[in-house]
Design a protein around this motif. Structure first.
Motif, short mmCIF file in Angstrom:
data_model
loop_
_atom_site.label_atom_id
_atom_site.label_comp_id
_atom_site.label_asym_id
_atom_site.label_seq_id
_atom_site.Cartn_x
_atom_site.Cartn_y
_atom_site.Cartn_z
N ALA A 136 0.85 -1.20 0.00
CA ALA A 136 0.00 0.00 0.00
C ALA A 136 0.89 1.25 0.00
O ALA A 136 2.05 1.21 0.39
CB ALA A 136 -0.90 -0.01 1.23
N SER A 140 -3.50 4.72 1.07
CA SER A 140 -4.38 3.56 1.05
C SER A 140 -3.81 2.45 1.93
O SER A 140 -2.64 2.47 2.28
CB SER A 140 -4.54 3.06 -0.39
N ASN A 142 -4.66 -0.76 0.80
CA ASN A 142 -4.86 -1.89 -0.11
C ASN A 142 -3.53 -2.41 -0.65
O ASN A 142 -2.72 -1.65 -1.17
CB ASN A 142 -5.77 -1.48 -1.27
N SER A 144 -1.64 -5.78 -2.98
CA SER A 144 -1.96 -6.74 -4.04
C SER A 144 -0.84 -7.76 -4.19
O SER A 144 0.33 -7.41 -4.10
CB SER A 144 -2.14 -6.03 -5.38
N GLN A 159 -6.12 -9.23 -3.26
CA GLN A 159 -6.07 -7.82 -2.89
C GLN A 159 -6.77 -7.63 -1.56
O GLN A 159 -7.71 -8.35 -1.24
CB GLN A 159 -6.77 -6.95 -3.94
N GLY A 160 -6.31 -6.67 -0.80
CA GLY A 160 -6.98 -6.36 0.45
C GLY A 160 -6.10 -5.61 1.41
O GLY A 160 -5.01 -5.15 1.05
N ASN A 161 -6.57 -5.50 2.65
CA ASN A 161 -5.81 -4.77 3.66
C ASN A 161 -5.25 -5.70 4.73
O ASN A 161 -5.00 -5.28 5.85
CB ASN A 161 -6.66 -3.65 4.28
#
Length: 181
Positions: A136, A140, A142, A144, A159-161
């Protein structure tokens, strides 16, 4: 005027012959085709574009699921389109979320939004296949992780946090679940 027209006709004929020769060569020479059509990356602002030509496949679309997910996560939604799946997982207590996308390589290009495309991706081994992890940026949370399994003609994206370590662990845990959704 007639001379210019003849010159352009000759140029066009040479280009057509060159394109046909290259196409024929790539059709016959598997090794050359693999080198030419290996997935290439191009960066456009916040978009990473993976280009590849996996050819058309008549196989049933395989579905994958993680055999490991972080504690507290449950699947919230599962989407299936011909040649593409997207499963969304969420931890309702922490608000963390991640998604797993799987696609056939028979598309001409696949684009994925990456919040920090200017950063050099960190390479991870995903069961013998190189994967690109994009962390990130300051705007952000996020992240990947993207890898291409050319042997199976599949593209995978998480994808995500969630943390980098969790993404890699999820990726390495993906197993074939059944032949079709």
């Amino acid at each position: 005027m007639a001379t210019a027209h003849k010159v352009w006709q000759r140029v066009a004929a040479v280009l057509i012959v060159a394109i046909l020769s290259l196409s024929t060569w790539l059709t016959v020479d598997v090794e050359a085709r693999e080198r030419v059509f290996q997935w290439l990356k191009e960066t456009y602002e916040n978009l990473i574009v993976y280009r590849f030509d996996g050819g058309q496949t008549d196989e049933a679309f395989p579905t994958y699921e993680p055999s490991w997910i972080p504690d507290g996560f449950t699947i919230q939604q599962s989407n299936y389109n011909t040649g593409h799946t997207c499963d969304i997982y969420m931890n309702e207590n922490s608000g963390e979320i991640f998604l797993i996308e799987c696609s056939f390589m028979d598309n001409a290009a696949m684009s994925m939004t990456v919040n920090n495309p200017s950063a050099k991706p960190v390479q991870h081994d995903i069961n013998g296949i190189p994967g690109d992890f994009y962390d990130a940026d300051e705007n952000s949370t996020n992240r990947s992780l993207i890898w291409v399994d050319e042997g199976r003609a599949m593209v995978f994206d998480i994808q995500g946090n969630v943390s980098e370590q969790d993404m890699v662990h999820i990726a390495r845990s993906l197993v074939l679940s059944d032949s079709t959704k």
